[in-house]
Design a protein around this motif. Structure first.
Motif, PDB file in Angstrom:
ATOM      1  N   MET A 168       0.829  -1.210   0.000  1.00  0.00           N
ATOM      2  CA  MET A 168       0.000   0.000   0.000  1.00  0.00           C
ATOM      3  C   MET A 168       0.865   1.264   0.000  1.00  0.00           C
ATOM      4  SD  MET A 168      -3.360  -0.278   0.342  1.00  0.00           S
ATOM      5  CE  MET A 168      -3.787  -1.659  -0.615  1.00  0.00           C
ATOM      6  N   ILE A 169       1.996   1.198   0.700  1.00  0.00           N
ATOM      7  CA  ILE A 169       2.793   2.418   0.899  1.00  0.00           C
ATOM      8  C   ILE A 169       3.227   3.052  -0.426  1.00  0.00           C
ATOM      9  CG2 ILE A 169       4.942   3.353   1.853  1.00  0.00           C
ATOM     10  CD1 ILE A 169       4.638   1.524   4.192  1.00  0.00           C
ATOM     11  N   SER A 212       1.551   6.438  -1.822  1.00  0.00           N
ATOM     12  CA  SER A 212       2.447   7.586  -1.770  1.00  0.00           C
ATOM     13  C   SER A 212       2.232   8.480  -2.966  1.00  0.00           C
ATOM     14  CB  SER A 212       3.903   7.125  -1.774  1.00  0.00           C
ATOM     15  OG  SER A 212       4.181   6.466  -0.593  1.00  0.00           O
ATOM     16  N   THR A 213       1.810   7.868  -4.053  1.00  0.00           N
ATOM     17  CA  THR A 213       1.600   8.657  -5.259  1.00  0.00           C
ATOM     18  C   THR A 213       0.528   9.713  -5.052  1.00  0.00           C
ATOM     19  OG1 THR A 213       0.082   6.976  -6.043  1.00  0.00           O
ATOM     20  CG2 THR A 213       2.336   6.848  -6.843  1.00  0.00           C
ATOM     21  N   ILE A 214      -0.357   9.496  -4.060  1.00  0.00           N
ATOM     22  CA  ILE A 214      -1.306  10.572  -3.751  1.00  0.00           C
ATOM     23  C   ILE A 214      -1.000  11.164  -2.378  1.00  0.00           C
ATOM     24  CG2 ILE A 214      -3.181   9.743  -5.220  1.00  0.00           C
ATOM     25  CD1 ILE A 214      -4.439   8.655  -2.498  1.00  0.00           C
ATOM     26  N   GLY A 215       0.225  10.929  -1.916  1.00  0.00           N
ATOM     27  CA  GLY A 215       0.628  11.552  -0.658  1.00  0.00           C
ATOM     28  C   GLY A 215      -0.032  10.991   0.576  1.00  0.00           C
ATOM     29  N   GLN A 216      -0.482   9.734   0.499  1.00  0.00           N
ATOM     30  CA  GLN A 216      -1.142   9.125   1.663  1.00  0.00           C
ATOM     31  C   GLN A 216      -0.489   7.784   2.002  1.00  0.00           C
ATOM     32  OE1 GLN A 216      -3.630  10.182   3.615  1.00  0.00           O
ATOM     33  NE2 GLN A 216      -3.874  12.121   2.561  1.00  0.00           N
ATOM     34  N   GLY A 217       0.845   7.719   1.833  1.00  0.00           N
ATOM     35  CA  GLY A 217       1.543   6.441   1.954  1.00  0.00           C
ATOM     36  C   GLY A 217       1.438   5.776   3.312  1.00  0.00           C
ATOM     37  N   ILE A 218       1.354   6.568   4.378  1.00  0.00           N
ATOM     38  CA  ILE A 218       1.295   5.922   5.684  1.00  0.00           C
ATOM     39  C   ILE A 218       0.028   6.359   6.400  1.00  0.00           C
ATOM     40  CG2 ILE A 218       3.777   5.738   5.980  1.00  0.00           C
ATOM     41  CD1 ILE A 218       2.931   8.221   8.087  1.00  0.00           C
ATOM     42  N   GLN A 277       9.006  10.723   4.783  1.00  0.00           N
ATOM     43  CA  GLN A 277       8.095  10.762   3.644  1.00  0.00           C
ATOM     44  C   GLN A 277       6.770  11.417   4.041  1.00  0.00           C
ATOM     45  OE1 GLN A 277       9.057   9.520   0.689  1.00  0.00           O
ATOM     46  NE2 GLN A 277       7.179  10.080  -0.374  1.00  0.00           N
ATOM     47  N   ALA A 278       6.318  11.046   5.249  1.00  0.00           N
ATOM     48  CA  ALA A 278       5.059  11.596   5.739  1.00  0.00           C
ATOM     49  C   ALA A 278       5.162  13.102   5.928  1.00  0.00           C
ATOM     50  CB  ALA A 278       4.678  10.920   7.057  1.00  0.00           C
ATOM     51  N   LEU A 279       6.320  13.531   6.355  1.00  0.00           N
ATOM     52  CA  LEU A 279       6.534  14.970   6.548  1.00  0.00           C
ATOM     53  C   LEU A 279       6.507  15.671   5.187  1.00  0.00           C
ATOM     54  CD1 LEU A 279       7.244  16.955   8.917  1.00  0.00           C
ATOM     55  CD2 LEU A 279       9.632  16.718   8.211  1.00  0.00           C
ATOM     56  N   GLU A 280       7.179  15.096   4.238  1.00  0.00           N
ATOM     57  CA  GLU A 280       7.203  15.703   2.912  1.00  0.00           C
ATOM     58  C   GLU A 280       5.806  15.721   2.288  1.00  0.00           C
ATOM     59  OE1 GLU A 280      10.184  13.943   0.411  1.00  0.00           O
ATOM     60  OE2 GLU A 280      11.800  14.396   1.838  1.00  0.00           O
ATOM     61  N   ASN A 281       5.021  14.691   2.572  1.00  0.00           N
ATOM     62  CA  ASN A 281       3.645  14.619   2.060  1.00  0.00           C
ATOM     63  C   ASN A 281       2.660  15.444   2.877  1.00  0.00           C
ATOM     64  OD1 ASN A 281       4.223  12.880  -0.014  1.00  0.00           O
ATOM     65  ND2 ASN A 281       3.775  11.045   1.179  1.00  0.00           N
ATOM     66  N   LYS A 282       3.168  16.062   3.927  1.00  0.00           N
ATOM     67  CA  LYS A 282       2.343  16.854   4.846  1.00  0.00           C
ATOM     68  C   LYS A 282       1.311  16.019   5.607  1.00  0.00           C
ATOM     69  CE  LYS A 282       2.970  21.142   2.324  1.00  0.00           C
ATOM     70  NZ  LYS A 282       3.205  20.946   0.883  1.00  0.00           N
ATOM     71  N   GLN A 283       1.570  14.693   5.672  1.00  0.00           N
ATOM     72  CA  GLN A 283       0.717  13.890   6.565  1.00  0.00           C
ATOM     73  C   GLN A 283       1.143  14.124   8.003  1.00  0.00           C
ATOM     74  OE1 GLN A 283       1.172   9.995   4.188  1.00  0.00           O
ATOM     75  NE2 GLN A 283      -0.756   9.717   5.287  1.00  0.00           N
ATOM     76  N   VAL A 284       2.386  14.569   8.164  1.00  0.00           N
ATOM     77  CA  VAL A 284       2.901  14.955   9.478  1.00  0.00           C
ATOM     78  C   VAL A 284       3.375  16.394   9.350  1.00  0.00           C
ATOM     79  CG1 VAL A 284       4.850  14.619  11.051  1.00  0.00           C
ATOM     80  CG2 VAL A 284       3.522  12.648  10.270  1.00  0.00           C
ATOM     81  N   ASP A 285       3.098  17.206  10.419  1.00  0.00           N
ATOM     82  CA  ASP A 285       3.461  18.624  10.332  1.00  0.00           C
ATOM     83  C   ASP A 285       4.823  18.905  10.946  1.00  0.00           C
ATOM     84  OD1 ASP A 285       0.974  19.277   9.190  1.00  0.00           O
ATOM     85  OD2 ASP A 285       0.045  19.260  11.183  1.00  0.00           O
TER      86      ASP A 285
END
Ligand SMILES: Nc1ncnc2c1ncn2[C@@H]1O[C@H](COP(=O)(O)OP(=O)(O)OP(=O)(O)O)[C@@H](O)[C@H]1O
Ligand SMILES: Nc1ncnc2c1ncn2[C@@H]1O[C@H](COP(=O)(O)OP(=O)(O)OP(=O)(O)O)[C@@H](O)[C@H]1O
Ligand SMILES: C[N+](C)(C)CC(=O)O
Ligand SMILES: [Mg+2]
Ligand SMILES: [Mg+2]
Lengths: 216, 323, 250, 286, 323
Positions: free
Chosen positions: A73-74, A78-84, D54-62
């Motif tokens: 899934m990761i 990730s391609t839509i920025g929701q990898g985790i 990665q989460a930080l870069e994706n803004k899932q984490v601030d």
């Protein structure tokens, strides 16, 4: 044992919030899974060709090791920025729930005594009336059994979702492993089990409430 | 009126279950479909309300081709008793019985009354069963509920597939009697499947005897018994078919035929026989007792003459010729 | 009828397209590169994984099936309730926790992982063995007894053949679950392909991740298919046909 | 805490944390501080370094605590820099330029990677430095077993770099990968002979392990600092000030003590973080 | 010989299924257990081969208490046809049928021969069924395989629980005839459950009529028909029981009783009747024809006298008195 109880008392806030996180994830997943699986299962009874395909796919999905599915899934999400986090965990859990729910719904409706179905037709019920008045009520126990299986399964797998950052009681277990803290691991295990038992109990209760008396 | 015109049924394109059957069931007639297991009775019945498709030919009800009728509506007007009762396990007995009235939107009171009436008719106490569920009933009770359900909205046409098969002989006879009594009044058009020759003879205005999907004979019971068209028919109805035919007549018929009148004198020596007894039982009584004759007693308890073997024999020949 | 067939075909095609595009994406993105870059490491992890699974599942089968047979004998009927409930309860403990707890007793490494997997596989097999034996129709057992078959003959000639489908299904479930759970063995130093999966997740390294996850998935799916084949061979033909007929007639 | 305040300003923040104790404690402190200032905070913990990144870069984490060395080598792919301030300045500049990520609040906590052995084993084999280890391994291949987590086993600033710098190789078969933290236990139980460690992990002291000297100065400094998305920084510039006292007061020794309280004394992270903040007057509320 | 001495059966300590039954089945006797559903027939049967425990009293076979016999051995010597056939779905028809011979170690040839013989006997082509599985057979076919299986090793005692219930009347009669024919030769001791009075009368040397776990009457079929001991019995056997009893006698019996001799003269006018015809059919024939008498013809085609209704009646009374 005393240690364990002490630990639970001391870390109660954390355990509680992990439990809530866990429940939220599984609860949403199951709700979505039911909304997809039950209607699909019902539809499949009218389309044998599709039924075969869908059931096969679902049974392959459920054989995918959970950590591998979370892993796969990761990169995809990730391609839509929701990898985790929540979303990949949710999608994986919804996928895992499909087999028990679809299969049980499908077989339950199919296994409704053909005589009963004939009688319903012979009386002049249309397809919808038949479904609502006869087929679904009689299939309910089996459908609910599928939902329960999926729920218990998901609560267990939800613990593994902690590795992709969706929180829940898996964090407790993983931290316990890291810290060599057996009480933490045990707390994680026990609370996952308790959640599973409670969920199963509640679903059983719901089942008994909505199951027509005559087929208990 | 149900009309079959050159009807055939192929299962899976090769199993010929019904083979070019033509017959007519008149308005208000009670017709029995009789025949050995697998001869196509159920299939023929189910083609009428289109639970089976018609491979060839045409079936019409009241002159209208069933294929062109609205299925749902047609089925609501046609009571159907399924071979294996098919009660809905999720509904109470009352709900099961009243499902069609419910679909038709009857009000509560009307449904309740109808339920009570039907249960009484079938020898079951309505209040004992109302709230129970099918699995809480014995096989025979379930079957009667199946019959009640089919009769609920009083449809003019009834299709009944071995509706009394699971009843033990004693209850069976009772229910048959009740059913005949109503039929005498309401005169529904009935197609009734059976493989029991005695039941067929007892109940039917006419019998259609099937074999391998074809009609062997379609006749009044007496005619079938007394003048079987071929060996299969005579084998199926049995060598003792004449004895069988005697269950069709009561002493009353005989009294009427010969115009026996009340007799003042009483014969003390011999046993009495009610005017409602069937001739079959009458013969059995004669055989079982020393005297050669029985005194016929009418409802008022008055003697109406004496019954002898010879009289019965004579009656039978007269009837056969009259047929 | 035909439109239904059409829908089925379309869905089937869509699914194939999805699978193929996933593999196309994976291969063209060099996602399996790790396997080719480090073939010996891959072989080692795979071997470890197979060891974990085969030893633990093998032992679990050898324990659970006899135990299931035992508790369904009339003499032990009373214990069946207890065993079934323990089995049900046990299934609610997550695999992750079983591994962690085994580590608590046995330290880290392969041994603890095998024991954990063994314990984790016991329950589904036991459950299905019991359920399968219980579902043998009583009148069949009666008929067999009535003809003078000894209890052992009843077991081997009637009960086990009739329950074989269910028992094998339990084994299949257990082994497939086992393969997945073995991927968690990394956590307690038990090795296996999970090492690459976790490495991939923690380093956000898709190549390592996919190189671990896809082989594990394929392993599970293949073993599942394999067991279907075994089921086909081992389940008596009459039972298989009867089941099929029962399904088709509905 | 209210989520969307009356002033229309959105005071929601997601704080990330990796999967080891120190990170849980640091994240908890940040959370407590933020909540104390009226923020509504969500926690995303238990992640590997790169996943968190990665989460930080994706803004899932601030916002998250990270380490200068890790940022420099693992995320930015630069060469390690030994000097603490220089390393920090470089990361801060590059990361903003390349990824829109804002580094701030550099602390004295230096959680460097280290290689550890039990005292006994080190004495027995006469190994004091990584150089000694390299020599021993080269002379006795396939004898020593190495315990590590997945990250260290694969990071450029981890085992591959060490082996390259010191010119030796354990070989795949001798590397035992496991959840971080277990390797200390494994050393203690003699299931491995050498292992990786974190400098601030109290278990090094608890199990009386020795840090092998990094004679070649391979490991850079890993000072903890806050990394947040530029968006977060712009929306909530005050966060920098809020967290500043934590960064200013902590040092490696304190951090080791706090880790000790959690890992060895088995106190809860919440408790340890809360107590520390309160005792040092870092919480104004209540 | 099977001997029941004050046998009772309590289910779960409270449901009294069998209530103090005592009866004796002689060596080589064919005894029918008859009665309404739920009266305890199956229970009584299953206590004999100890599939049900005996709550009270004693059952012995050949003078030996069944409780003291080796269960396995006793069951191998006792053919058991289960009510719901209980075929093993995992075995082919041949394997099902030959399971006991297999356990006894018969060789292949012997088993095959036996299988072929039994299948022929039951009207099924052995090669058509050998390799098929139970679910591929119709209900009636399955039931016959159940019977074949019980007969496979030719056990001296047979316990049969409604073995012909699923057969349609025609096949049923055929199988019954076959079965009676063998029984005449081999004289097994048979306990046979039925709820069909006609079957009971036809097949049994004796009938035990049960009701609520007690024996109402244990008698020869004729005696039960002609002298029912109480109202339950007479209701159960039916009002036309005398007619029923007549299927038990053939014209031969009548000829023997009255010592009719060959007659030289032939009566051309009247219809002939074979000496093997049952009296029931004879009556039917008399009723069905103008003349009052039939000419009795023996196997050699010689006339042996004439049969009239009066003669039959006389015979019946004589028999009843003789009983
Ligand atoms: N769905 C089907 N597919 C193929 N053949 C069928 C199907 N249904 C019935 N048949 C066959 O058609 C024939 C007639 O069946 P039908 O059910 O009408 O018999 P029946 O006269 O009602 O018998 P019974 O008295 O046993 O109920 C039988 O030979 C049966 O095997
Ligand atoms: N296992 C049981 N537990 C409790 N009651 C039972 C049990 N088995 C049978 N009974 C009861 O014992 C009585 C006799 O049952 P049995 O099966 O012997 O009847 P039967 O005469 O064979 O009936 P049928 O003709 O319907 O087969 C019935 O009332 C039945 O409900
Ligand atoms: C701070 N360490 C380098 C020990 C680990 C990390 O980067 O997460
Ligand atoms: Mg039918
Ligand atoms: Mg019975």
């Amino acid at each position: 044992m005393v240690d364990f109880i002490n630990y639970v008392q001391n870390d109660w806030n954390n355990i509680f919030s992990y439990s809530i996180e866990h429940l939220q994830l599984v609860g949403v997943a199951i709700a979505i899974a039911i909304l997809i699986g039950v209607p699909l299962g019902i539809y499949l009874t009218t389309n044998d060709y599709l039924a075969e395909t869908v059931l096969q796919v679902a049974s392959i999905i459920i054989t995918i090791p959970s950590i591998a599915l979370f892993g796969i899934m990761i990169p995809i999400l990730s391609t839509i920025g929701q990898g985790i986090g929540f979303l990949p965990a949710l999608i994986a859990l919804v996928l895992y729930s499909q087999l028990p729910i679809i299969r049980n719904t499908y077989t339950a409706i199919q296994n409704v005594d053909p005589n009963i179905r004939d009688a319903a037709k012979g009386i002049g019920m249309n397809t919808f009336q038949r479904l609502v008045k006869v087929e679904i009520p009689n299939a309910l126990p089996l459908i609910m059994a599928g939902v329960r299986t999926a729920t218990v399964l998901n609560i267990g797998i939800g613990a593994i979702a902690a590795f992709i950052g969706s929180g829940g009681l898996g964090v407790l277990i993983n931290s316990g492993i890291s810290r060599g803290n057996n009480n933490m691991v045990l707390a994680g295990a026990v609370f996952v089990s308790i959640l599973a038992l409670i969920a199963d109990f509640i679903l059983k209760y719901i089942q008994s409430r909505i199951t027509p008396k005559g087929i208990k | 009126m149900i009309d079959f015109k050159n009807v055939s049924k192929l299962y899976n394109g090769n199993v010929k279950a019904i083979d070019d059957i033509s017959m007519t069931v008149e308005e208000g007639e009670f017709v029995i479909l009789l025949g050995p297991s697998g001869c196509g009775k159920t299939t023929l019945l189910r083609m009428v309300n289109q639970l089976e498709s018609i491979s060839d030919g045409e079936i019409s009800i009241q002159g209208q081709n069933v294929k062109q009728m609205d299925k749902i509506k047609m089925r609501r007007n046609t009571g159907y008793v399924i071979q294996s009762n098919g009660l809905f396990p999720n509904m109470t007995i009352e709900d099961n019985t009243m499902i069609v009235p419910d679909l038709l939107g009857w009000d509560r009171k009307k449904k309740r009354d109808r339920f009570n009436y039907l249960m009484d008719l079938l020898g079951m106490n309505p209040d004992d069963y109302r709230k129970r569920f099918p699995h809480e009933l014995s096989g025979g009770q379930q079957q009667r509920i199946g019959v009640a359900r089919a009769m609920a909205s009083d449809p003019p046409v009834m299709l009944m597939d071995e509706p009394f098969g699971a009843l033990d002989p004693i209850i069976r006879e009772k229910v048959q009697d009740e059913f005949l009594a109503i039929q005498k009044e309401v005169k529904k058009t009935i197609l009734f499947v059976s493989h029991d020759i005695d039941e067929a003879v007892r109940m039917g205005d006419k019998i259609a005897l099937l074999r391998d999907g074809s009609i062997m004979q379609y006749d009044r019971p007496t005619d079938m018994l007394i003048q079987p068209k071929n060996e299969f028919v005579s084998d199926f109805v049995g060598k003792d078919r004449v004895l069988r035919s005697m269950s069709l007549y009561t002493v009353q018929n005989l009294v009427d035929t010969f115009g026996l009148k009340n007799k003042e004198e009483t014969i003390l020596d011999t046993k009495e026989i009610s005017i409602h007894t069937s001739l079959r039982v009458a013969i059995s009584m004669i055989l079982n007792q020393e005297a050669d004759q029985l005194v016929i007693i009418n409802d008022a308890g008055e003697a109406q003459g004496s019954l002898t073997f010879d009289l019965i024999e004579k009656f039978l020949h007269q009837e056969v010729k009259g047929a | 009828m035909n439109s239904k067939k059409l829908i089925a075909y379309i869905i089937r095609i869509i699914l194939w397209v999805l699978v193929i595009s996933f593999f196309w994406w994976a291969i063209s993105g060099g996602m399996f590169g790790k396997i080719f870059a480090e073939p010996t490491k891959f072989k080692e992890l795979l071997t470890q994984h197979l060891h974990l699974v085969s030893i633990s599942a093998g032992l679990a089968i050898l324990t659970s099936v006899p135990l299931g047979i035992l508790v369904t004998r009339p003499r032990f009927r009373r214990s069946e309730w207890l065993i079934v409930n323990i089995a049900n309860l046990g299934q609610t403990i997550p695999s992750l926790a079983v591994l962690a707890l085994a580590m608590g007793f046995l330290g880290i490494g392969l041994k603890a992982a095998i024991v954990a997997l063994y314990i984790y596989s016991l329950l589904p097999i036991l459950q299905n063995t019991i359920a399968g034996l219980d579902s043998v129709r009583p009148e069949m057992k009666d008929a067999a007894k009535g003809m003078g078959l000894t209890p052992l003959q009843v077991l081997f000639r009637i009960e086990l053949p009739s329950a074989s489908a269910s028992i094998l299904a339990g084994i299949r479930t257990a082994v497939v679950l086992n393969i997945g759970t073995a991927a968690l063995a990394y956590l307690i130093g038990g090795g296996g392909l999970g090492v690459w999966i976790f490495t991939g997740i923690q380093l956000f390294d898709n190549q390592t991740l996919i190189s671990g996850a896809i082989p594990v998935t394929l392993l599970a799916v293949l073993v599942d298919f394999g067991f279907r084949g075994i089921q086909y061979l081992l389940v008596p033909k009459g039972i298989r046909l009867a089941r099929k007929a029962a399904i088709e007639s509905t | 805490a209210c989520s969307s305040g009356g002033d229309g300003e959105d005071k929601n923040i997601t704080v990330g944390a990796k999967n080891f104790t120190e990170q849980f404690i640091l994240a908890k402190m940040a959370i407590l501080k933020l909540e104390d200032n009226g923020y509504s905070v969500e926690e995303k913990s238990n992640l590997g370094s790169s996943a968190l990144r990665q989460a930080l870069e994706n803004k899932q984490v601030d916002l998250t605590w990270d380490y200068t060395g890790t940022g420099l080598v693992t995320y930015m792919g630069e060469d390690p820099i030994a000097d603490k301030q220089e390393a920090y300045d470089t990361v801060k500049e590059l990361d903003m330029e390349r990824n829109d990520i804002y580094w701030t609040n550099l602390s004295e906590v230096n959680n460097a990677y280290t290689i550890v052995m039990t005292q006994e084993k080190a004495d027995e084999l006469a190994i004091e430095s990584i150089g000694d280890l390299a020599e021993y391994v080269n002379n006795n291949p396939d004898e020593l077993r190495f315990g590590t987590d997945a990250e260290f086993a694969n990071r450029d600033d981890g085992l591959p770099g060490v082996e390259e710098t010191y010119g030796f190789e354990f070989g795949d078969a001798n590397i035992s990968e496991m959840n971080y933290g277990l390797q200390y236990e494994a050393l203690n139980n003699e299931e491995v002979d050498v292992a990786m460690g974190f400098a601030t992990d109290s278990r090094i002291r608890e199990y009386e392990l020795v840090n092998l000297e990094d004679t070649e100065s391979f490991f850079p400094s890993y000072n903890a600092a806050i990394a947040m998305t530029n968006e977060t920084y712009e929306n909530h510039p005050e966060v920098e000030e809020i967290l500043k006292p934590i960064a200013e007061q902590l040092d490696s020794e304190t951090m080791r003590e706090l880790n000790y309280q959690v890992d060895v004394e088995e106190r809860s992270v919440d408790d340890v973080a809360q107590t520390y903040l309160e005792e040092n007057g870092l919480l104004d509320g209540e």
